[in-house]
Design an enzyme around this catalytic site. Structure first.
Site, PDB file in Angstrom:
ATOM      1  N   ASN A 147       0.843  -1.184   0.000  1.00 46.22           N
ATOM      2  CA  ASN A 147       0.000   0.000   0.000  1.00 46.22           C
ATOM      3  C   ASN A 147       0.884   1.241   0.000  1.00 46.22           C
ATOM      4  O   ASN A 147       1.652   1.420  -0.945  1.00 46.22           O
ATOM      5  CB  ASN A 147      -1.054  -0.020   1.118  1.00 46.22           C
ATOM      6  CG  ASN A 147      -0.518  -0.192   2.519  1.00 46.22           C
ATOM      7  OD1 ASN A 147       0.162  -1.162   2.822  1.00 46.22           O
ATOM      8  ND2 ASN A 147      -0.839   0.740   3.403  1.00 46.22           N
ATOM      9  N   ASP A 148       0.823   2.084   0.993  1.00 46.42           N
ATOM     10  CA  ASP A 148       1.393   3.429   0.926  1.00 46.42           C
ATOM     11  C   ASP A 148       2.806   3.508   0.347  1.00 46.42           C
ATOM     12  O   ASP A 148       3.731   2.871   0.860  1.00 46.42           O
ATOM     13  CB  ASP A 148       1.454   4.038   2.327  1.00 46.42           C
ATOM     14  CG  ASP A 148       0.084   4.214   2.954  1.00 46.42           C
ATOM     15  OD1 ASP A 148      -0.897   3.726   2.396  1.00 46.42           O
ATOM     16  OD2 ASP A 148       0.014   4.845   4.019  1.00 46.42           O
ATOM     17  N   ARG A 182       0.005   9.944  13.194  1.00 45.58           N
ATOM     18  CA  ARG A 182       0.782   9.054  12.335  1.00 45.58           C
ATOM     19  C   ARG A 182       1.325   9.749  11.082  1.00 45.58           C
ATOM     20  O   ARG A 182       1.073  10.906  10.817  1.00 45.58           O
ATOM     21  CB  ARG A 182      -0.088   7.863  11.924  1.00 45.58           C
ATOM     22  CG  ARG A 182      -1.375   8.219  11.191  1.00 45.58           C
ATOM     23  CD  ARG A 182      -2.108   6.941  10.790  1.00 45.58           C
ATOM     24  NE  ARG A 182      -3.345   7.199  10.070  1.00 45.58           N
ATOM     25  CZ  ARG A 182      -4.547   7.215  10.617  1.00 45.58           C
ATOM     26  NH1 ARG A 182      -4.694   7.028  11.910  1.00 45.58           N
ATOM     27  NH2 ARG A 182      -5.629   7.440   9.876  1.00 45.58           N
ATOM     28  N   ASP A 183       2.063   8.947  10.307  1.00 47.81           N
ATOM     29  CA  ASP A 183       2.559   9.317   8.978  1.00 47.81           C
ATOM     30  C   ASP A 183       3.523  10.511   9.011  1.00 47.81           C
ATOM     31  O   ASP A 183       3.309  11.510   8.312  1.00 47.81           O
ATOM     32  CB  ASP A 183       1.406   9.618   8.015  1.00 47.81           C
ATOM     33  CG  ASP A 183       0.395   8.501   7.921  1.00 47.81           C
ATOM     34  OD1 ASP A 183       0.747   7.369   8.290  1.00 47.81           O
ATOM     35  OD2 ASP A 183      -0.748   8.758   7.498  1.00 47.81           O
ATOM     36  N   GLU A 241      -4.266  12.395   6.001  1.00 48.64           N
ATOM     37  CA  GLU A 241      -3.232  11.365   6.113  1.00 48.64           C
ATOM     38  C   GLU A 241      -2.034  11.695   5.231  1.00 48.64           C
ATOM     39  O   GLU A 241      -2.112  12.510   4.317  1.00 48.64           O
ATOM     40  CB  GLU A 241      -3.822  10.010   5.706  1.00 48.64           C
ATOM     41  CG  GLU A 241      -4.996   9.576   6.574  1.00 48.64           C
ATOM     42  CD  GLU A 241      -5.357   8.138   6.327  1.00 48.64           C
ATOM     43  OE1 GLU A 241      -5.058   7.311   7.202  1.00 48.64           O
ATOM     44  OE2 GLU A 241      -5.928   7.834   5.267  1.00 48.64           O
ATOM     45  N   TRP A 261      -9.172   2.523  -0.149  1.00 52.75           N
ATOM     46  CA  TRP A 261      -9.494   1.666   0.991  1.00 52.75           C
ATOM     47  C   TRP A 261     -10.934   1.149   0.956  1.00 52.75           C
ATOM     48  O   TRP A 261     -11.254   0.181   1.639  1.00 52.75           O
ATOM     49  CB  TRP A 261      -9.216   2.395   2.299  1.00 52.75           C
ATOM     50  CG  TRP A 261      -7.762   2.497   2.611  1.00 52.75           C
ATOM     51  CD1 TRP A 261      -7.018   3.630   2.735  1.00 52.75           C
ATOM     52  CD2 TRP A 261      -6.848   1.407   2.819  1.00 52.75           C
ATOM     53  NE1 TRP A 261      -5.704   3.321   3.004  1.00 52.75           N
ATOM     54  CE2 TRP A 261      -5.569   1.960   3.067  1.00 52.75           C
ATOM     55  CE3 TRP A 261      -6.975   0.014   2.816  1.00 52.75           C
ATOM     56  CZ2 TRP A 261      -4.445   1.190   3.315  1.00 52.75           C
ATOM     57  CZ3 TRP A 261      -5.849  -0.760   3.064  1.00 52.75           C
ATOM     58  CH2 TRP A 261      -4.610  -0.183   3.314  1.00 52.75           C
TER      59      TRP A 261
END
Length: 514
Positions: A54-55, A180-181, A229, A319
């Site tokens: 994914n990312d 996060r991230d 995000e 997603w």
């Protein structure tokens, strides 16, 4: 990363739901992978070698090559959970070489490794040695909503393998949901590191002198487009010499009729606070499947940074249906990226600035076949004498009076199934509804972007691959990327108009061999 936790996403059987989308492949001449079905692996887009991705993580330039890290789960098909960072290297951002796992999962009590960023510490600010590669990434030891924190890994072998810097976070969670991230950049003017962090509807800003101790200095808040995000922050200069800071996030604007991709604001950044030129974001992609995208430096031949161009790459998935893919059954993988794009800053007629995108120029080196079709007059539908599953189509459409015009891609022999790209009245669009779509809800089929019908001309550049379509309009002001899974027997191509006649000028098809 989406709102659902990573551990929940990787639980259960992925292949069981994917099979429902796998079209019949009888009669095709495609190479057949492990189970005898026709291959869905992209011909010229980056795909994970096996299992799950994914990312994307922002690529960094090390020793004359881009080091591209991405989240990877080697245990996806077995139903096991968690991601590591896998590495691929490239000198031109079209052809990549797999280098295996760089930051492993489950080697510390903190579990798997989520999104973050890598930087080259040329001045040894962290104490791991000059030129060490340092990764700041989110981990969630107990997978709780207030358990996300930022951890440090470092590499002394050029970014190939990483060692954890202890087991404690360098930026603990202060007790908030969604933390996060981390995206880290070097503020050379002030001699410090700056981190942007996703904190629900806020992007937090942090300072550090050594990458190991971080201080909160402020934040940028935007509600109404979901959790912000994978934040992005960079400086870019337009052709007129104007420099702008850009703050980008992956965001879900579907509930407000907006894209579910990469939102961004142009503005100014003083080292601690970002001031946007406008409250409303712009979108770097208007399709359904350009998520977790990252922008990164373009390097010149001598390794210098190009101030007027950035590169960008996004995850070709969403997603809402991330695990609904026939690539699992046919080829044993789930994970495809967009083509790398070149991003530039442009000034509009009203004085505002926006980002424009186009496929990376190095793609031209991989052209294996060119089919020039010239100028084609179309009124209604004109089926072309061309068949293909992976190619690029370019043309300029001109007209005097009509309602719409465009292209039918991956057209079935009976003309019933196809993917449409073009303009209609006051909008441009990419519509996957008449083909096989991963969106089983049927709600997210046609993406739209503004179009001025008074212009009576539009330039299209369309990248078609086995499981994706990427549409670029005019100077790249608008782009649409969407995942599609057409039957591999659907190889036709047609041009069409609605309520009028048009000329498709300088129509050219190019195929690539990577």
């Amino acid at each position: 990363m989406g709102a659902i936790t990573r551990r929940a996403l990787f639980a259960g059987s992925a292949a069981g739901t994917a099979g429902a989308l796998l079209p019949a492949a009888a009669g095709t001449a495609e190479a057949r992978p492990r189970n005898g079905c026709a291959s869905y692996r992209a011909a010229y887009h980056f795909t994970v070698p096996e299992q799950w991705k994914n990312d994307p993580q922002r690529p960094v330039w090390i020793d004359g090559a881009y080091h591209y890290y991405y989240l990877h789960n080697a245990d996806y098909l077995s139903g096991a959970i968690g991601t590591a960072w896998r590495l691929a290297t490239s000198t031109d951002l079209v052809s990549f070489t797999d280098r295996g796992i760089a930051v492993p999962k489950d080697t510390t009590p903190n579990g798997d490794v989520w999104s973050g960023s890598a930087v080259v510490d040329t001045e040894n600010t962290a104490g791991f040695g000059a030129g060490a590669v340092v990764v700041l990434a989110t981990m969630s030891p107990h997978d709780g909503p207030s358990d996300q924190a930022q951890y440090l890994y470092y590499s002394t072998d050029g970014g190939r393998t990483f060692t954890p810097h202890g087991t404690d976070p360098v930026l603990p969670n202060p007790g908030v949901r969604d933390f996060r991230d981390p995206k880290v950049i070097r503020d050379e003017e002030r001699g410090r590191w700056v981190m942007t962090l996703a904190e629900n509807d806020k992007v937090g800003f942090y300072h550090s002198a050594d990458l190991k101790s971080w201080t909160y200095v402020g934040g940028f808040v935007r509600s109404g487009i979901g959790v912000l995000e994978c934040p992005d922050l960079f400086r870019i200069r337009a052709a007129d010499g104007t420099a702008k800071w850009v703050l980008g996030v992956s965001a879900n604007g579907k509930g407000a009729g907006l894209p579910n991709t990469y939102a961004y604001w142009t503005g100014s950044f003083d080292g601690s606070a970002f001031t946007a030129d406008s409250e409303e974001p712009q979108w770097l992609d208007h399709g359904w499947d350009w998520y977790g995208a990252v922008a990164f430096e373009k390097r010149t031949a001598d390794g210098a940074v190009d101030e007027r161009t950035r590169y960008a790459i996004g995850w070709l998935n969403n997603w809402d249906y991330a695990h609904i893919t026939p690539t699992i059954d046919s080829d044993g993988f789930n994970g495809t990226d967009s083509i790398v794009r070149e991003i530039t800053l442009k000034r509009a007629a009203d004085g505002t600035y926006h980002l424009a995108s186009r496929p990376v120029a190095a793609l031209d080196r991989y052209v294996s076949r060119t089919v020039p079709l010239g100028d084609l007059v179309v009124e209604g539908t004109r089926v072309l004498d061309y068949r293909g599953t992976a190619y690029e189509l370019t043309c300029e459409i001109t007209w005097d009076q009509l309602t719409g015009a465009g292209v039918q891609l991956r057209r079935s022999p009976d003309g019933v199934r196809h993917i449409d790209a073009g303009v209609h009245r006051d909008y441009a669009y990419l519509n996957r509804r008449p083909s096989v779509s991963p969106d089983l809800s049927g709600r997210w089929q046609e993406s739209r972007s503004p179009f001025d019908p008074a212009r009576r001309t539009v330039s299209l550049r369309i990248l078609v691959d086995r499981t994706s379509v990427e549409l670029f309009l005019d100077d790249g002001r608008y782009a649409h990327a969407s995942a599609v899974f057409p039957y591999l027997v659907d190889t036709g191509l047609a041009l069409f108009t609605v309520d009028g006649k048009a000329v498709f000028r300088n129509t050219v098809i190019r195929e690539f061999q990577v």
